[in-house]
Design a protein around this motif. Sequence first.
Motif, PDB file in Angstrom:
ATOM      1  N   PHE A 441       0.066  -4.071   3.460  1.00 44.18           N
ATOM      2  CA  PHE A 441       0.573  -4.315   2.112  1.00 44.18           C
ATOM      3  C   PHE A 441      -0.569  -4.499   1.129  1.00 44.18           C
ATOM      4  CE2 PHE A 441       2.795  -7.183  -1.052  1.00 44.18           C
ATOM      5  CZ  PHE A 441       3.546  -6.161  -1.614  1.00 44.18           C
ATOM      6  N   LEU A 442      -1.662  -5.134   1.572  1.00 43.50           N
ATOM      7  CA  LEU A 442      -2.847  -5.297   0.721  1.00 43.50           C
ATOM      8  C   LEU A 442      -3.346  -3.939   0.234  1.00 43.50           C
ATOM      9  CD1 LEU A 442      -5.502  -6.615  -0.374  1.00 43.50           C
ATOM     10  CD2 LEU A 442      -6.370  -6.536   1.985  1.00 43.50           C
ATOM     11  N   HIS A 443      -3.529  -3.003   1.167  1.00 44.78           N
ATOM     12  CA  HIS A 443      -4.097  -1.701   0.792  1.00 44.78           C
ATOM     13  C   HIS A 443      -3.092  -0.861   0.003  1.00 44.78           C
ATOM     14  CE1 HIS A 443      -7.486  -2.829   3.126  1.00 44.78           C
ATOM     15  NE2 HIS A 443      -6.854  -2.794   4.279  1.00 44.78           N
ATOM     16  N   TYR A 444      -1.797  -1.028   0.285  1.00 44.40           N
ATOM     17  CA  TYR A 444      -0.787  -0.309  -0.505  1.00 44.40           C
ATOM     18  C   TYR A 444      -0.785  -0.813  -1.946  1.00 44.40           C
ATOM     19  CZ  TYR A 444       3.750   1.365  -2.122  1.00 44.40           C
ATOM     20  OH  TYR A 444       4.755   1.961  -2.846  1.00 44.40           O
ATOM     21  N   LEU A 445      -0.859  -2.136  -2.122  1.00 41.45           N
ATOM     22  CA  LEU A 445      -0.915  -2.679  -3.482  1.00 41.45           C
ATOM     23  C   LEU A 445      -2.176  -2.228  -4.206  1.00 41.45           C
ATOM     24  CD1 LEU A 445       0.360  -6.388  -3.421  1.00 41.45           C
ATOM     25  CD2 LEU A 445       1.376  -4.438  -4.590  1.00 41.45           C
ATOM     26  N   GLU A 455      -8.224   4.328 -11.883  1.00 43.53           N
ATOM     27  CA  GLU A 455      -9.468   4.342 -11.097  1.00 43.53           C
ATOM     28  C   GLU A 455      -9.219   5.163  -9.826  1.00 43.53           C
ATOM     29  OE1 GLU A 455     -11.497   0.598 -10.655  1.00 43.53           O
ATOM     30  OE2 GLU A 455     -10.481  -0.248 -12.404  1.00 43.53           O
ATOM     31  N   ARG A 456      -9.349   6.464  -9.970  1.00 44.21           N
ATOM     32  CA  ARG A 456      -8.922   7.405  -8.948  1.00 44.21           C
ATOM     33  C   ARG A 456      -9.702   7.254  -7.643  1.00 44.21           C
ATOM     34  NH1 ARG A 456      -4.794   9.794  -6.690  1.00 44.21           N
ATOM     35  NH2 ARG A 456      -5.156  11.963  -6.086  1.00 44.21           N
ATOM     36  N   ASP A 457     -11.022   7.080  -7.706  1.00 47.61           N
ATOM     37  CA  ASP A 457     -11.817   6.976  -6.477  1.00 47.61           C
ATOM     38  C   ASP A 457     -11.397   5.762  -5.651  1.00 47.61           C
ATOM     39  OD1 ASP A 457     -13.171   9.246  -7.147  1.00 47.61           O
ATOM     40  OD2 ASP A 457     -14.929   8.198  -7.979  1.00 47.61           O
ATOM     41  N   LYS A 458     -11.223   4.635  -6.336  1.00 46.29           N
ATOM     42  CA  LYS A 458     -10.815   3.419  -5.629  1.00 46.29           C
ATOM     43  C   LYS A 458      -9.397   3.563  -5.078  1.00 46.29           C
ATOM     44  CE  LYS A 458     -13.798   0.148  -8.084  1.00 46.29           C
ATOM     45  NZ  LYS A 458     -13.847  -1.074  -8.929  1.00 46.29           N
ATOM     46  N   GLN A 459      -8.548   4.279  -5.820  1.00 46.85           N
ATOM     47  CA  GLN A 459      -7.182   4.495  -5.350  1.00 46.85           C
ATOM     48  C   GLN A 459      -7.173   5.287  -4.042  1.00 46.85           C
ATOM     49  OE1 GLN A 459      -4.760   7.131  -7.715  1.00 46.85           O
ATOM     50  NE2 GLN A 459      -2.847   6.098  -7.113  1.00 46.85           N
ATOM     51  N   LEU A 460      -7.930   6.373  -4.015  1.00 45.18           N
ATOM     52  CA  LEU A 460      -7.991   7.200  -2.806  1.00 45.18           C
ATOM     53  C   LEU A 460      -8.661   6.446  -1.651  1.00 45.18           C
ATOM     54  CD1 LEU A 460      -8.906  10.692  -4.328  1.00 45.18           C
ATOM     55  CD2 LEU A 460      -6.698   9.953  -3.407  1.00 45.18           C
ATOM     56  N   HIS A 461      -9.643   5.606  -1.976  1.00 43.26           N
ATOM     57  CA  HIS A 461     -10.300   4.808  -0.932  1.00 43.26           C
ATOM     58  C   HIS A 461      -9.297   3.843  -0.298  1.00 43.26           C
ATOM     59  CE1 HIS A 461     -13.329   2.502   1.201  1.00 43.26           C
ATOM     60  NE2 HIS A 461     -12.822   1.392   0.666  1.00 43.26           N
ATOM     61  N   ALA A 462      -8.473   3.194  -1.134  1.00 43.60           N
ATOM     62  CA  ALA A 462      -7.466   2.259  -0.608  1.00 43.60           C
ATOM     63  C   ALA A 462      -6.480   2.982   0.299  1.00 43.60           C
ATOM     64  CB  ALA A 462      -6.732   1.578  -1.765  1.00 43.60           C
ATOM     65  N   GLU A 467      -4.612   4.244   5.858  1.00 43.56           N
ATOM     66  CA  GLU A 467      -4.385   5.234   6.903  1.00 43.56           C
ATOM     67  C   GLU A 467      -5.227   4.926   8.139  1.00 43.56           C
ATOM     68  OE1 GLU A 467      -3.599  10.007   7.035  1.00 43.56           O
ATOM     69  OE2 GLU A 467      -5.009   9.226   5.549  1.00 43.56           O
ATOM     70  N   ALA A 468      -6.470   4.502   7.923  1.00 37.90           N
ATOM     71  CA  ALA A 468      -7.357   4.186   9.053  1.00 37.90           C
ATOM     72  C   ALA A 468      -6.829   2.984   9.820  1.00 37.90           C
ATOM     73  CB  ALA A 468      -8.768   3.914   8.547  1.00 37.90           C
ATOM     74  N   PHE A 469      -6.328   1.978   9.100  1.00 36.14           N
ATOM     75  CA  PHE A 469      -5.832   0.780   9.768  1.00 36.14           C
ATOM     76  C   PHE A 469      -4.639   1.120  10.659  1.00 36.14           C
ATOM     77  CE2 PHE A 469      -3.008  -2.924   9.998  1.00 36.14           C
ATOM     78  CZ  PHE A 469      -3.880  -3.877  10.508  1.00 36.14           C
TER      79      PHE A 469
END
Length: 531
Positions: A441-445, A455-462, A467-469
């Motif tokens: 939920f943290l990364h989805y938020l 902030e597109r780069d940070k969005q894609l990183h999240a 996905e990795a988790f």
Amino acid sequence: MPNWDIVSAFHVRKPLPEIQHWIDRCRGKHWPPVQLLEAARIAPCFLVPAGHPDSDYKREEWRLSPNLIERMLTFSFNMTQTKCYIVLKLIKKSLFAYIVGDAITSFHCKTIMFFTIERTHPSLWCEHNLMFVLLLCLHVLRRWLRLTRLPHYIIEGVNLFDGKLSKLLQKRLLVYIDSLIRNNLQDIFCIGIDNISCRLQSCSMRYIVQAGELRGVCLTNSIRLLLKYDYLKRLSRVFTVLNHKQRSSHNTFMQPLKYLIRSLFENSTNGISKTAALECIKQVYTFQISVQTSYYLRLRNVLDGEKIRRAQYSFNSDVASSRLKFASMLYCSGHHQAAVRVLEDVERSYHSNIKAVCGFIHLEGDCHLQVFADMLSGYKDEGFIELPFAFCVRFVRQESYCTPAILLFEMNRNITEEEVAQRDYDEKLWMDCAEVDARPFLHYLQYLTYGGLGERDKQLHAMGVLEAFIDIRNQLNLYHPETALNLLGHCYEMEGDYAGALRYYEESFRFRRTNNAANWHVLRIMRLISG
């Protein structure tokens, strides 16, 4: 006849003062139990022709043998005590034999067991403590070796080392046992008899033995974390049951909560129960703030500074869940920059040693002591600044306006009424809510808020971290994998990658085929694809 051990003896008919003295000494202790002492009072003893090893008259001397009482004591062993006795005999046969030959006997092992059990609380004699109680037995033996005498457990004044273990051999054995204890019993895992190494490993204690702190802070803190984890699971469950009972309509929702908060504290009778009540009150308070905020947002009111300050009171209920609910409130009220700051704070606190807590779903192995020993890595001396646990994040219908839209499907996860009928009692308590593990939920938020801020780069990183988790499939920290996969599928959906979204929604079905919001998501995606 090599398989027989026959001893000629006289039956002693009258009560013996030596036995009565032992019964008086043991009275009031955890072990032996009262019933066994009463049986020992009337059990016959024997007179056997065996003199003192150092006596000039040993061929004319006799000694008392309470072997039937010793038999009763041995038969009273529970399974862990029996296993401990067997391992002691294996140590005697394989490790001690290199130093003292056959001078240490099974009777010595049995006597050490008697003294150890008498002086140890019964609750310690359980399967996962086998290595620990074995260590206690070796401590007892070391103590008697230092005193150069091993007393008979029942008959006073008898030294079982006499005629068996010379002073020189006692010193040699003492040196070895000191080394064995310092090395945390590692030699035991080298015993080749009966595959004993694998059997001891199955007791789930080898990790702590290898960590080198079986007797110290590691074991104590591991048990403390295990007990705290169990307590938090129960707390989560109790709160959910209370919540379920009171969940009717908004008009009648707040008053019972206020009554619950008051009664929880007033009915607490001591310091421990008041502490538990305060922790439960924090959960209730967080929930109350969220419900009120949802009501304000439904009326299109602004989330002002006073309401934000009130929400901050319950931040320390755990590492993540209360702060994530607060971040969700901020996001849903349009305060994206503030939400990002809260999420960054949660991410800094959410280190790899955090243990997820769910009140309703049990994962195999999530309560093993080794899990909590692993959590102590890097925290041996200074300890945790805050408890390393994170509750699942739960939203009920009364919190809908503080909840990301995709989670509203989780509150209506069934397609048909037949699916509702399939739910067991526990599932009925939480399946009308949206419940998700804190880390996904943290990364989805983060994906939502960074997207809202452009902030597109940070969005894609999240999205990549989420996905990795899930790809790691941390079985001990993911209690709602189907919901986490639904959130990831929604990220792909928002990216316009409908094939990727379908892939993760279908993956969600592997964990839960019915009562899964993925059913709605697949229908929605199919409509989008078909236009």
